[in-house]
Design a protein around this motif. Structure first.
Motif: not given
Length: 308
Positions: A154-173
């Motif tokens: 019910r609580v989600l922490f995303l700690d720098e989830p976009s670091a070093g990932v591709d644009v496609e993953l960022r959109k999915d995320m």
């Protein structure tokens, strides 16, 4: 809106004497996206680790869904999903088994339909039988997110989830994040991509030197601290601000332009008088553009102001 995370007078001092957190108090609302912004070493990861029960506290209290993170650790941790910065996965295990195992760690019954849903959301279904070591860095990051979602937190922490990932993953995320928000999941995001925080966050918290500088609704913050600038391009570029216009606090912009900053909340911007005085000074306008300060501009001003 009820608070799902409550932090009071949280302090963390390491054996070396370094104070990572200094009397932090913060309420996080159920179903919101809170962007936690701060420079490297500001205390973001330490704060997240404290909420998740991963470090010992020096002082203060934290509750998640009414469960104290120390005395009610199991109840609190069951509500939390964490996507850490570091990629740490069993290299020889299959993707699907890795995600299933995480669900089991939280005492959840096997639910292959949920696991499939999460893997499909993150474009991992066709990789479900691959060993983790066979995946690219971006795909491993997807597995971390899937693991965090495996037990339906019910609580989600995303700690720098976009670091070093591709644009496609960022959109999915971000697509997954929007779906989770619609389901009432609370999301706490730390990111260096401040434009992402500006796009999706409901509230902004800024931390510096282990202290919370502010917590405010994003729209109100940008309205309160945002500035507008008018960039004036002249027929004949200038090398300095004319003395006749000094009272306007103009700045010299690129290619001989003049930049005028004004408060968007003011009843009068002073633009009409400025243009009149420019004409009287013999300056001929070629073009005028306006721009609004971004969340990144506000963040930099806040942190630099605190440093001073």
């Amino acid at each position: 809106m009820a608070d799902v995370v409550t932090i009071r007078d949280l302090r963390k001092t390491y054996a070396s004497g370094f104070q990572a957190l200094k009397s932090v108090s913060l309420d996080i609302r159920e179903g919101e996206i809170l962007a936690l912004l701060g420079a490297n070493g500001a205390g973001k990861t330490t704060l997240i680790s404290a909420i998740c029960g991963l470090i010992n506290l020096t002082g203060g209290t934290i509750t998640v869904g009414g469960h104290d993170v120390i005395t009610g650790y199991r109840g609190a941790r069951r509500l939390i999903g964490l996507v850490p910065q570091e990629i740490s996965l069993e290299p020889f295990e299959k993707v699907i088994n890795t995600v299933r195992f995480s669900r089991g760690l939280f005492g959840c019954r096997r639910d292959d339909a949920h696991i499939e849903k999460v893997l499909r959301q993150l474009s991992l279904w066709d990789k479900k039988d691959a060993q983790v070591r066979e995946l690219s860095g971006g795909m491993k990051r997807r597995v971390l997110i899937a693991k965090a979602l495996s037990h339906e937190p019910r609580v989600l922490f995303l700690d720098e989830p976009s670091a070093g990932v591709d644009v496609e993953l960022r959109k999915d995320m971000w697509r997954v994040v929007e779906g989770l928000r619609r389901d009432g999941v609370t999301i706490i995001l730390t990111t260096h991509y401040i434009e992402e925080a500006e796009a999706i966050a409901d509230r902004i918290a800024v931390i510096a030197g282990g202290e919370i500088l502010l917590v405010e609704d994003k729209a109100a913050l940008m309205q309160r601290m945002g500035r507008k600038q008018m960039v004036i391009e002249l027929q004949t570029p200038v090398q300095e601000v004319p003395p006749e216009l000094e009272r306007y606090n103009l700045e010299l912009g690129p290619e001989g332009t003049l930049v005028y900053s004004y408060d968007t909340r003011g009843k009068r911007t002073g633009i009409t008088k400025l243009l009149s005085d420019m004409a009287a000074a013999g300056l001929v306008l070629r073009d005028v553009q306006t721009r609004q300060s971004s969340l990144e501009d506000i963040f930099v001003d806040l942190v630099q102001g605190d440093a001073r």
